[in-house]
Design an enzyme around this catalytic site. Structure first.
Site: not given
Ligand code: ADP
Length: 217
Positions: A14, A128, A163, A174
Site C-alpha cells: 500500500k 522491509r 519497523r 497483524r
Molecule cells: P501495514 O499496512 O504494513 O500493516 P501500517 O503502517 O498501515 O502497516 O499500520 C501499522 C499499525 O498501525 C497497524 O498494525 C495498527 O496497529 C496501526 N493502525 C494503522 N492504521 C490503523 C487503523 N485504520 N485502525 C487501527 N489501527 C491502525
C-alpha cells in the site's frame, strides 16, 4: 481526481503504491500508520498510548483513528484528491468515514483491493526497511526495491530503519487482525459498487500499472 481507499493485508505494498500514485498524479498520501508512528516518534500523549498496541500487532481504537482522519481530510490540500493508506480498517471506521464524507460533502471515489498471498506479504514485511526522514520504503529482498547503497536512503542519505512491528511474530498477529476486522470491508465496498481488485505483483511497476488503469477508466 478520484479519492482512493487502499484495502489490503499488511505489507501488501500500500505504501509503495501510494508513493508512486502520489508522484504521478499529485495525490495527498494519508497513511494512518505513518501518522501514528510520527506521534510515537514525537513522544506525544497519543504516541505513548498507541506505541504498545502497535508493537503487539493489534489495531488502535477506532475513535483515535477517526479523529486523526477527520482532521486530515478536512485540510484544504486534500480537496485535490487523496489516497487513504491503512484506513478504514474496520466496519465501524468505514461507517464513520461515510458520515465524514457526507459532512464535508466529499466523494468516496474508488476502493482498490490489493490481493497478495500471506507468505509473500510476510517475506516483504520481514525484509522491509524505511527512511526515518522521508518515509520511502525499501526492501532488501527485491532488486528493484533495494537502496543504491546498502542500508542508506537514496534521497536523504540517512540510515534506513526496520519497523518494530515487522517481525515474523508480530506480522502473524497483524495478519489475523486483518482477516477478522478488515476483510469484511471487501463486501462493504463491493455492495456500494466502488470496489476494484488488483494483484500485488513481484514488480511494483506492474502493480502500479494496474492501479493506473483503474484510476484512468
Ligand atoms: P501495514 O499496512 O504494513 O500493516 P501500517 O503502517 O498501515 O502497516 O499500520 C501499522 C499499525 O498501525 C497497524 O498494525 C495498527 O496497529 C496501526 N493502525 C494503522 N492504521 C490503523 C487503523 N485504520 N485502525 C487501527 N489501527 C491502525
Amino acid at each position: 481526481m478520484k479519492n482512493i481507499i487502499l484495502l489490503a493485508p499488511p505489507a501488501a505494498g500500500k505504501g509503495t503504491l501510494s508513493e508512486m500514485l502520489t508522484e504521478k498524479y499529485g495525490y495527498v498520501h494519508i497513511s494512518t500508520g505513518d501518522l501514528l508512528r510520527s506521534e510515537i516518534k514525537s513522544n506525544t500523549t497519543l504516541g505513548k498510548k498507541v506505541d504498545g498496541i502497535i508493537k503487539e500487532g493489534k489495531y488502535v481504537p477506532d475513535d483515535i483513528i477517526i479523529k486523526l482522519i477527520a482532521k486530515r481530510i478536512n485540510e484544504p490540500e486534500c480537496d485535490k484528491g487523496y489516497i487513504l493508506d491503512g484506513f478504514p480498517r474496520t466496519i465501524n471506521q468505514a461507517e464513520k468515514y461515510d458520515e465524514l464524507l457526507s459532512k464535508y460533502n466529499k466523494d468516496i471515489g474508488v476502493a482498490i483491493y490489493i490481493d497478495v498471498p500471506k507468505e509473500v506479504a510476510m517475506k516483504r514485511a520481514c525484509s522491509r526497511i524505511t527512511c526515518p526522514k522521508c518515509g520511502r520504503i525499501y526492501n532488501k529482498y527485491s532488486e528493484e526495491m533495494r537502496p543504491k547503497k546498502e542500508g542508506i536512503c537514496d534521497d536523504c542519505k540517512v540510515k534506513l530503519t526496520h519497523r518494530d512491528d515487522d517481525s515474523e511474530e508480530t506480522f502473524i498477529k497483524r495478519f489475523d487482525e486483518y482477516v477478522n476486522k478488515t476483510m469484511p470491508l471487501y463486501d462493504y465496498y463491493e455492495s456500494k459498487g466502488v470496489l476494484k481488485k488488483i494483484k500485488s505483483h513481484e514488480s511494483k511497476y506492474d502493480t502500479f500499472n494496474e492501479a493506473v488503469q483503474i484510476i484512468e477508466n
